[in-house]
Motif scaffolding. Structure first.
Motif, PDB file in Angstrom:
ATOM      1  N   PHE A   1       0.696  -1.095   0.073  1.00 52.77           N
ATOM      2  CA  PHE A   1      -0.105  -0.196   0.182  1.00 52.77           C
ATOM      3  C   PHE A   1       0.768   1.421   0.088  1.00 52.77           C
ATOM      4  CE2 PHE A   1      -3.151  -2.723   2.483  1.00 52.77           C
ATOM      5  CZ  PHE A   1      -3.551  -3.608   1.562  1.00 52.77           C
TER       6      PHE A   1
ATOM      7  N   LEU B   1       2.645   1.904  -3.186  1.00 52.11           N
ATOM      8  CA  LEU B   1       1.705   2.448  -4.156  1.00 52.11           C
ATOM      9  C   LEU B   1       1.345   3.750  -4.221  1.00 52.11           C
ATOM     10  CD1 LEU B   1      -0.552  -0.603  -4.927  1.00 52.11           C
ATOM     11  CD2 LEU B   1       1.805  -0.444  -5.673  1.00 52.11           C
TER      12      LEU B   1
ATOM     13  N   GLY C   1       4.310   5.451  -5.662  1.00 52.68           N
ATOM     14  CA  GLY C   1       4.104   5.479  -6.995  1.00 52.68           C
ATOM     15  C   GLY C   1       3.097   6.369  -7.738  1.00 52.68           C
TER      16      GLY C   1
ATOM     17  N   GLY D   1     -13.790   5.040   7.503  1.00 50.15           N
ATOM     18  CA  GLY D   1     -14.968   5.150   6.605  1.00 50.15           C
ATOM     19  C   GLY D   1     -14.657   5.268   5.215  1.00 50.15           C
ATOM     20  N   VAL D   2     -13.406   4.924   4.799  1.00 44.65           N
ATOM     21  CA  VAL D   2     -13.047   5.034   3.249  1.00 44.65           C
ATOM     22  C   VAL D   2     -14.201   4.422   2.462  1.00 44.65           C
ATOM     23  CG1 VAL D   2     -11.841   2.890   3.387  1.00 44.65           C
ATOM     24  CG2 VAL D   2     -11.326   4.431   1.761  1.00 44.65           C
TER      25      VAL D   2
ATOM     26  N   GLY E   1     -17.209   5.888   1.951  1.00 45.54           N
ATOM     27  CA  GLY E   1     -18.680   6.268   2.145  1.00 45.54           C
ATOM     28  C   GLY E   1     -18.796   7.804   2.190  1.00 45.54           C
ATOM     29  N   GLY E   2     -19.589   8.172   3.038  1.00 40.99           N
ATOM     30  CA  GLY E   2     -20.041   9.558   2.943  1.00 40.99           C
ATOM     31  C   GLY E   2     -18.812  10.552   3.319  1.00 40.99           C
TER      32      GLY E   2
ATOM     33  N   ASN F   1     -11.731   2.417  -9.328  1.00 40.80           N
ATOM     34  CA  ASN F   1     -12.603   1.202  -9.763  1.00 40.80           C
ATOM     35  C   ASN F   1     -13.018   0.463  -8.417  1.00 40.80           C
ATOM     36  OD1 ASN F   1     -11.555   1.192 -12.402  1.00 40.80           O
ATOM     37  ND2 ASN F   1      -9.451   0.780 -11.515  1.00 40.80           N
ATOM     38  N   GLY F   2     -12.806   0.961  -7.320  1.00 41.21           N
ATOM     39  CA  GLY F   2     -13.265   0.505  -6.035  1.00 41.21           C
ATOM     40  C   GLY F   2     -13.167   1.278  -5.109  1.00 41.21           C
ATOM     41  N   SER F   3     -13.551   1.108  -3.885  1.00 42.20           N
ATOM     42  CA  SER F   3     -13.926   2.160  -2.777  1.00 42.20           C
ATOM     43  C   SER F   3     -13.082   1.960  -1.659  1.00 42.20           C
ATOM     44  CB  SER F   3     -15.389   1.746  -2.218  1.00 42.20           C
ATOM     45  OG  SER F   3     -15.393   0.528  -1.736  1.00 42.20           O
ATOM     46  N   THR F   4     -12.030   1.064  -1.413  1.00 44.33           N
ATOM     47  CA  THR F   4     -11.298   0.519  -0.507  1.00 44.33           C
ATOM     48  C   THR F   4      -9.915   1.495  -0.287  1.00 44.33           C
ATOM     49  OG1 THR F   4     -10.440  -1.282  -1.428  1.00 44.33           O
ATOM     50  CG2 THR F   4     -12.281  -1.458  -0.272  1.00 44.33           C
ATOM     51  N   PHE F   5      -9.458   2.243  -1.135  1.00 46.57           N
ATOM     52  CA  PHE F   5      -8.091   2.632  -1.199  1.00 46.57           C
ATOM     53  C   PHE F   5      -7.823   4.137  -1.695  1.00 46.57           C
ATOM     54  CE2 PHE F   5      -3.421   1.178  -2.085  1.00 46.57           C
ATOM     55  CZ  PHE F   5      -3.057   1.905  -1.144  1.00 46.57           C
TER      56      PHE F   5
ATOM     57  N   ARG G   1      -4.459   5.980  -1.940  1.00 44.85           N
ATOM     58  CA  ARG G   1      -3.883   5.864  -3.154  1.00 44.85           C
ATOM     59  C   ARG G   1      -4.460   6.581  -4.235  1.00 44.85           C
ATOM     60  NH1 ARG G   1      -4.717   0.309  -5.949  1.00 44.85           N
ATOM     61  NH2 ARG G   1      -7.029   1.505  -6.498  1.00 44.85           N
ATOM     62  N   ASP G   2      -5.900   6.552  -4.270  1.00 44.80           N
ATOM     63  CA  ASP G   2      -6.586   7.074  -5.234  1.00 44.80           C
ATOM     64  C   ASP G   2      -7.212   8.666  -5.329  1.00 44.80           C
ATOM     65  OD1 ASP G   2      -6.453   4.458  -6.566  1.00 44.80           O
ATOM     66  OD2 ASP G   2      -8.329   3.848  -5.896  1.00 44.80           O
TER      67      ASP G   2
END
Lengths: 270, 270, 270
Positions: A19, A22, A25, A75-76, A78-79, A127-131, A134-135
């Motif tokens: 993690f 990345l 990076g 809470g990654v 979410g709101g 592409n997802g809600s967990t990171f 990085r994003d």
């Protein structure tokens, strides 16, 4: 911005997974000139209070314009809002869950601003809600380090989330405080600071104090090895962050004496 | 090459010994301009499969021309060959023991080449056989980052070693997969990806799925905290790498529910 | 000094607390051009001997003029002196408690000098006595990396502290040594070096040896995987630092066979 802008990272990501790599990076893909410094990635998982203490005690040791990214973010996805906090000397980027509470308290000035990061063209495609480290937070920090104007990242807000702070209190000649963290050596750091002691007495260094912990009186010494003059038991020292610290010379005070976060500590003028 | 070429490191060296520091010292001795980024040094010891998964999920978050050095190398000093793998965007350097298997599978193009590193004048003089990370892979990466032509490092080969890949399979409307890794939070990542789900249905996002693990049905939620709507038990989410992940909000799912690598997971269209 | 001067860090600070990050913040505040490399921060707490071994085996893999900062410092804040050690190729900065003993032994030349750091205007203003890594050693290293003359930092001394060294000894055709460290793989490194073996025989590589440990004879192999030819039991190898090392292929020799620091090992010519 500095010629080599500095971005620090403080997270609960640990060092087993990729993690942290990345996040770096992504930052370097956007700004190859950024200098990235790890403050720590070993915050206890989901511990917002601990992260808030660490960033508050650490941020001032970096040059002005440093961007401090802090991600402890149960809470990654979410709101909860992603934030950019602007103070006279520093930028802070992270989720709106209270981890910047001490920053809000200590860095008020005409420069102080909290922005809700909404300009998603400064994020990675998601592409997802967990990171979001990085994003969202990494690319926002990287674009900021390239000199993008802070107002381009979103809207200013004032209803940011705070968490209760645990402050030492004064009653007469006595300061009552608590253990707020335990370091890897087993030293127990309290919220009793030289700043608070200065309210007891005009001359901190020349005054004498009585330190009480779990009913016993601890010698207050000038440096760790100095406790040998008092038989090397549990002792107290003003540490290099200006906090009263309980320690046991060359041993782990916390495990040896069952010292825990939250324990009461009392300092009185003699 | 970039003005500041990036070299990443992925190893099982850990952070107790000076091994990682020495790899960096060797790289900077040859190319002071290199920017060295740790992906992780905590791959489980000798675990080639784990390293292959980590580098495959990580490499794309770095800028083109990044050199990825991967060293999990139980055969160090013996007959196994040191390799340089060239793809359209990246270079990979490490031992020929299968750890680049997903790279071989995912990065085929007209640029794809595997070189056996034989030009020992690009290595350090060797006094022992136990540390090719420092003596072979680090200097090769450093010289490559200075722009030495890839053909000067050795000969192209095609008989490189691969390891079996563990892919999810589709039967009718059901995807059968497995847990392939567990992160430090205790989240269990599976090999069931959005790419595979896309073979079940033309519209992944609007479709509804049933996730089965150990006989029970798990709610598939949009983000971690969202599982509270389902009573906060063991839940599933599509993570930010596009993989189905089993988690328990704010707790360690793997230790709480004895989730292990290899466990079967099933996803069916409803 | 190099265009990008290198400063390495070797400490017992661990990676949980922000200590290492703060040391880096202080260095970069003074010299933004410094390149900071971690050798390790996981020296066993207060273990001066271990730190002395690590820096001695590591320092040569960095370019000349590298500044090596080593902080294992139980006496912090007391009377022990902060030092700058100058050798032909390197600088070393740390406390005067013996951790540079192998440097004193191995790097004698006309360049060799030990300075007591007394010029406190090169330190941070100090509010406490517990963190000279941040307040004394980091800023001294940063100013040195900017090219400040070494004589401006203090006075030359000759009565620096040393610790006993644990050397292998030769009696007739037999070398007697000890395990001096155990790495994260469980490999046990001894103080029996190729340098000492060279005193037994003019041709180390062609000679044959008998290795004895705990009464048993161990095969001396050329590389780790080679021990399979001998049934894969406890084996010995000359490692890439030129030291005899006891290992068990792909397993943790130290925990499996209860190998401990200090254990006797014997090598004899056959």
């Amino acid at each position: 911005m500095l010629a080599k802008p500095i971005i620090t990272l403080t997270t609960d990501f640990g060092l087993k997974d990729p993690f942290v790599g990345l996040v770096k990076g992504v930052i370097l893909s956007i700004n190859p000139e950024a200098e990235i410094i790890d403050i720590t990635h070993n915050i206890s998982q989901h511990n917002i209070f601990e992260a808030s203490q660490i960033i508050s005690m650490s941020c001032r040791y970096f040059p002005p314009t440093t961007i401090h990214v802090v991600v402890v973010d149960p809470g990654v996805g979410g709101g909860r809002r992603p934030l950019l906090v602007i103070t006279e000397d520093y930028y802070f980027i992270g989720p709106d869950n209270g981890l910047f509470t001490p920053i809000y308290e200590e860095f008020q000035s005409s420069f102080f601003k909290v922005m809700h990061l909404t300009a998603s063209h400064y994020f990675l495609p998601m592409n997802g809600s967990t990171f979001h480290g990085r994003d969202v937070f990494a690319p926002a920090a990287a674009w900021l380090s390239k000199g993008i104007d802070v107002f381009k990242f979103g809207e200013q807000i004032t209803d940011y989330v705070t968490i209760p702070s645990i402050k030492a209190t004064i009653k007469g000649d006595i300061v009552n405080g608590n253990v707020i963290s335990i370091d890897i050596f087993g030293n127990a750091v309290t919220n009793i600071t030289t700043k608070i002691l200065a309210k007891l007495t005009p001359d901190i260094e020349k005054s004498r104090y009585r330190v009480k912990y779990k009913g016993a009186e601890l010698p207050l010494v000038n440096y760790y090895a100095d406790s040998s003059a008092f038989g090397n038991g549990l002792s107290a020292v003003i540490n290099s962050f200006g906090h009263l610290e309980i320690f046991f010379y060359k041993e782990n005070a916390a495990s040896k004496y069952n010292v825990n976060i939250g324990d009461s500590v009392e300092v009185a003028l003699i």
